[in-house]
Design an enzyme around this catalytic site. Structure first.
Site, PDB file in Angstrom:
ATOM      1  CG  HIS A 234      -2.059   0.907   1.135  1.00  0.00           C
ATOM      2  ND1 HIS A 234      -2.005   2.244   1.428  1.00  0.00           N
ATOM      3  CD2 HIS A 234      -3.322   0.667   0.694  1.00  0.00           C
ATOM      4  CE1 HIS A 234      -3.194   2.792   1.220  1.00  0.00           C
ATOM      5  NE2 HIS A 234      -4.008   1.855   0.761  1.00  0.00           N
TER       6      HIS A 234
ATOM      7  CG  ASP B  58      -8.256  -3.994  -3.429  1.00  0.00           C
ATOM      8  OD1 ASP B  58      -7.435  -3.075  -3.640  1.00  0.00           O
ATOM      9  OD2 ASP B  58      -9.488  -3.829  -3.426  1.00  0.00           O
TER      10      ASP B  58
HETATM   11  C1  SDX Z   1      -5.954   0.269  -3.132  1.00  0.00           C
HETATM   12  O1  SDX Z   1      -4.235   4.723  -1.851  1.00  0.00           O
HETATM   13  C2  SDX Z   1      -5.217   4.053  -1.354  1.00  0.00           C
HETATM   14  O2  SDX Z   1      -5.682   4.361  -0.282  1.00  0.00           O
HETATM   15  C3  SDX Z   1      -5.722   2.901  -2.217  1.00  0.00           C
HETATM   16  C4  SDX Z   1      -6.788   2.036  -1.573  1.00  0.00           C
HETATM   17  C5  SDX Z   1      -8.083   2.794  -1.356  1.00  0.00           C
HETATM   18  O3  SDX Z   1      -8.831   2.420  -0.474  1.00  0.00           O
HETATM   19  O4  SDX Z   1      -8.351   3.711  -2.203  1.00  0.00           O
HETATM   20  O5  SDX Z   1      -6.320   1.552  -0.309  1.00  0.00           O
HETATM   21  C6  SDX Z   1      -7.141   0.848  -2.453  1.00  0.00           C
HETATM   22  O6  SDX Z   1      -5.658   0.662  -4.225  1.00  0.00           O
HETATM   23  C7  SDX Z   1      -5.131  -0.750  -2.394  1.00  0.00           C
HETATM   24  C8  SDX Z   1      -3.899  -1.220  -3.225  1.00  0.00           C
HETATM   25  C9  SDX Z   1      -4.393  -2.269  -4.224  1.00  0.00           C
HETATM   26  N1  SDX Z   1      -3.306  -2.635  -5.138  1.00  0.00           N
HETATM   27  C10 SDX Z   1      -2.714  -3.831  -5.100  1.00  0.00           C
HETATM   28  O7  SDX Z   1      -2.938  -4.674  -4.239  1.00  0.00           O
HETATM   29  C11 SDX Z   1      -1.733  -4.082  -6.218  1.00  0.00           C
HETATM   30  C12 SDX Z   1      -0.475  -4.711  -5.643  1.00  0.00           C
HETATM   31  N2  SDX Z   1       0.181  -3.705  -4.806  1.00  0.00           N
HETATM   32  C13 SDX Z   1       1.260  -2.977  -5.419  1.00  0.00           C
HETATM   33  O8  SDX Z   1       1.179  -2.777  -6.787  1.00  0.00           O
HETATM   34  C14 SDX Z   1       1.772  -1.858  -4.559  1.00  0.00           C
HETATM   35  O9  SDX Z   1       1.877  -2.313  -3.276  1.00  0.00           O
HETATM   36  C15 SDX Z   1       1.061  -0.522  -4.544  1.00  0.00           C
HETATM   37  C16 SDX Z   1       0.828  -0.010  -5.905  1.00  0.00           C
HETATM   38  C17 SDX Z   1      -0.231  -0.639  -3.810  1.00  0.00           C
HETATM   39  C18 SDX Z   1       1.986   0.415  -3.814  1.00  0.00           C
HETATM   40  O10 SDX Z   1       3.147   0.493  -4.604  1.00  0.00           O
HETATM   41  P1  SDX Z   1       4.456   1.168  -4.059  1.00  0.00           P
HETATM   42  O11 SDX Z   1       4.133   2.419  -3.341  1.00  0.00           O
HETATM   43  O12 SDX Z   1       5.471   1.201  -5.153  1.00  0.00           O
HETATM   44  O13 SDX Z   1       4.939   0.145  -2.977  1.00  0.00           O
HETATM   45  P2  SDX Z   1       6.178   0.385  -2.070  1.00  0.00           P
HETATM   46  O14 SDX Z   1       6.883   1.660  -2.381  1.00  0.00           O
HETATM   47  O15 SDX Z   1       5.703   0.177  -0.684  1.00  0.00           O
HETATM   48  O16 SDX Z   1       7.133  -0.819  -2.534  1.00  0.00           O
HETATM   49  C19 SDX Z   1       8.243  -1.144  -1.733  1.00  0.00           C
HETATM   50  C20 SDX Z   1       8.824  -2.387  -2.331  1.00  0.00           C
HETATM   51  C21 SDX Z   1       9.229  -2.259  -3.789  1.00  0.00           C
HETATM   52  O17 SDX Z   1      10.241  -3.216  -3.989  1.00  0.00           O
HETATM   53  P3  SDX Z   1      11.799  -2.738  -4.081  1.00  0.00           P
HETATM   54  O18 SDX Z   1      11.882  -1.878  -5.327  1.00  0.00           O
HETATM   55  O19 SDX Z   1      12.072  -1.945  -2.804  1.00  0.00           O
HETATM   56  O20 SDX Z   1      12.587  -4.005  -4.187  1.00  0.00           O
HETATM   57  O21 SDX Z   1       7.850  -3.451  -2.303  1.00  0.00           O
HETATM   58  C22 SDX Z   1       7.604  -3.898  -3.620  1.00  0.00           C
HETATM   59  C23 SDX Z   1       8.002  -2.767  -4.532  1.00  0.00           C
HETATM   60  O22 SDX Z   1       8.318  -3.278  -5.814  1.00  0.00           O
HETATM   61  N3  SDX Z   1       6.163  -4.179  -3.706  1.00  0.00           N
HETATM   62  C24 SDX Z   1       5.662  -5.352  -4.048  1.00  0.00           C
HETATM   63  C25 SDX Z   1       4.285  -5.211  -3.940  1.00  0.00           C
HETATM   64  N4  SDX Z   1       3.986  -3.970  -3.545  1.00  0.00           N
HETATM   65  C26 SDX Z   1       5.160  -3.328  -3.409  1.00  0.00           C
HETATM   66  N5  SDX Z   1       6.262  -6.486  -4.432  1.00  0.00           N
HETATM   67  C27 SDX Z   1       5.413  -7.521  -4.702  1.00  0.00           C
HETATM   68  N6  SDX Z   1       4.069  -7.475  -4.619  1.00  0.00           N
HETATM   69  C28 SDX Z   1       3.479  -6.330  -4.240  1.00  0.00           C
HETATM   70  N7  SDX Z   1       2.162  -6.274  -4.160  1.00  0.00           N
END
Ligand code: SDX
Length: 390
Positions: free
Chosen positions: A271, A328
């Site tokens: 998130h 989700d």
């Molecule tokens: C919603 O904003 C809101 O409030 C949204 C929401 C709402 O109510 O409106 O809460 C609803 O959209 C929830 C999120 C739903 N999306 C997903 O579940 C899709 C999967 N999640 C990711 O795509 C991701 O976690 C995000 C998009 C939600 C956040 O992305 P970020 O900000 O890039 O994540 P981060 O900076 O915390 O990542 C840190 C690390 C990174 O790796 P490194 O580059 O440091 O090695 O964690 C990795 C990211 O690549 N990472 C994941 C991951 N999410 C982050 N790796 C694997 N699987 C994941 N899901």
């Protein structure tokens, strides 16, 4: 807080948006609607009461809520031409595309109530949108399965009317299952607002130009459609199904995620703000067990989801990155048990989020400090140079 700041969002934020609607503490996993903890809302309130709270700022009195409910019931009918609008769309259209098109089309039918500066017009467009969006959502479902659209049944509650529009048919009477009704009510409440998420920020940005509510919400629906945002609930179920169909097991899938194979993410995890367990995910997980047990549904995908969660929560890769289940992660398993097709999951998210979008649009339009949105940029392109003489 104003002025140019580079936040940990990875982009330059011109000014933090001021809002009194929702508070999130991502480190503590706290979510409050107008100060009320989401756990208390989920266990005590209902969708329309919470919608009133988010839009008007306080919990409604019994008579205020009754009047609000009645005004919404009186606006559930769509213009007959708008019903025909859905006939023109292809059967295999994604329900989110159908919904954003239908909501945008509302501004062509109610040209007399589009002004964001006239309180009476804001009020009637608020009620019309709350009343008609669920009906259009149900039509997008019926369209996709080739069944006749039903008319709303105003003797039913907001949620029960929506269930009947989706699962009722002209062929026989429809009885709402109280377990499904209560669970859907709770799920919709958990989605009603979430501060400056991508779709709400979109609604605010579009609305900051004084665009009407229907146009602003239609833009929000399109932002929610993306798999990184609301589309994640649909993507989670596809991920669980792929793990089941591949027979590769949870451990192998987690390895692929950790190896960052192209496009392989743990959908429903992580998130932008929560670096702890999303408080909504805990409540959704509770509902998942209740609904499946009450419906007598045994779903391997729920077992896979729980195994996946257990694995990830104990794996350093996810712990280091503070990746926890978000709202989700479990919703899809419940929606599937209720009988909704996967492509309807994000539409359900949109219905839930509608009161938050409306609340933010109205808050922005009544704030005299509001200016047209203009996100600033850090220019990283070429320095000044002359056009080559030839
Ligand atoms: C919603 O904003 C809101 O409030 C949204 C929401 C709402 O109510 O409106 O809460 C609803 O959209 C929830 C999120 C739903 N999306 C997903 O579940 C899709 C999967 N999640 C990711 O795509 C991701 O976690 C995000 C998009 C939600 C956040 O992305 P970020 O900000 O890039 O994540 P981060 O900076 O915390 O990542 C840190 C690390 C990174 O790796 P490194 O580059 O440091 O090695 O964690 C990795 C990211 O690549 N990472 C994941 C991951 N999410 C982050 N790796 C694997 N699987 C994941 N899901």
């Amino acid at each position: 807080q104003t002025g140019l700041t580079t936040l940990d969002y990875g982009f330059v934020n011109t000014a933090a948006t001021r809002s009194a609607i929702t508070y999130i503490d991502g480190e503590q996993g706290i979510l409050r609607y107008r100060g009320y903890p989401i756990e208390q809302i989920a266990h005590n309130s209902n969708f329309l009461e919470t919608a009133w709270l988010l839009i008007y700022g306080e919990l409604p009195t019994a008579s205020e809520l009754e009047d609000f409910d009645n005004r919404i019931r009186r606006h559930t009918l769509l213009h007959e031409d708008l019903r025909r609008f859905f006939d023109a769309l292809p059967t295999n259209a994604h329900p989110m595309s159908v919904l954003s098109s239908g909501v945008s089309a509302l501004s062509t039918y109610y040209q007399d109530s589009l002004s964001p500066k006239d309180p009476a017009q804001v009020e009637i467009s608020t009620v019309r949108l709350l009343a008609k969006l669920p009906v259009m959502a149900a039509y997008s479902h019926k369209k996709s399965i080739g069944q006749a659209f039903l008319y709303p049944d105003n003797s039913l509650s907001f949620v029960d009317n929506f269930l009947k529009l989706n699962f009722g048919t002209l062929a026989e009477p429809y009885e709402v299952n109280p377990v499904v009704s209560r669970a859907l009510e709770r799920l919709l409440m958990l989605h009603e607002d979430h501060e400056q998420n991508a779709s709400t920020s979109t609604v605010r940005l579009v609305g900051s130009t004084e665009a009407n509510l229907f146009a602003s919400v239609s833009a929000g629906i399109n932002a929610l459609f993306g798999p990184l945002h609301g589309g994640a609930n649909e993507a989670v179920l596809s991920m669980l199904q792929d793990i089941k169909d591949s027979g590769e097991g949870v451990a192998k899938y987690v390895e692929r995620v950790k190896n960052k194979e192209a496009g392989v993410k743990l959908m429903g995890f992580g998130h932008r703000v929560y670096k702890n367990y999303d408080p909504r995910a805990k409540l959704v997980k509770e509902s998942a067990h209740e609904v499946l047990a009450a419906l007598g549904v045994q779903d391997d995908l729920l077992d896979i989801a729980m195994e996946l969660e257990h694995y990830a929560l104990n794996d350093d890769y996810f712990k280091e990155r503070k990746l926890y289940p978000n709202v989700d992660f479990y919703t899809g398993v419940i929606y599937k048990a209720m009988g909704f097709p996967t492509r309807m999951f994000t539409v359900l998210f949109a219905i839930g989020r509608l009161p938050g979008w409306i609340g933010h649009w109205r808050e922005m339009n009544t704030d005299p400090a509001t200016k047209i949105g203009r996100p600033q940029q850090l220019y990283v392109g070429s320095p000044a140079r002359d056009y080559p003489t030839r």
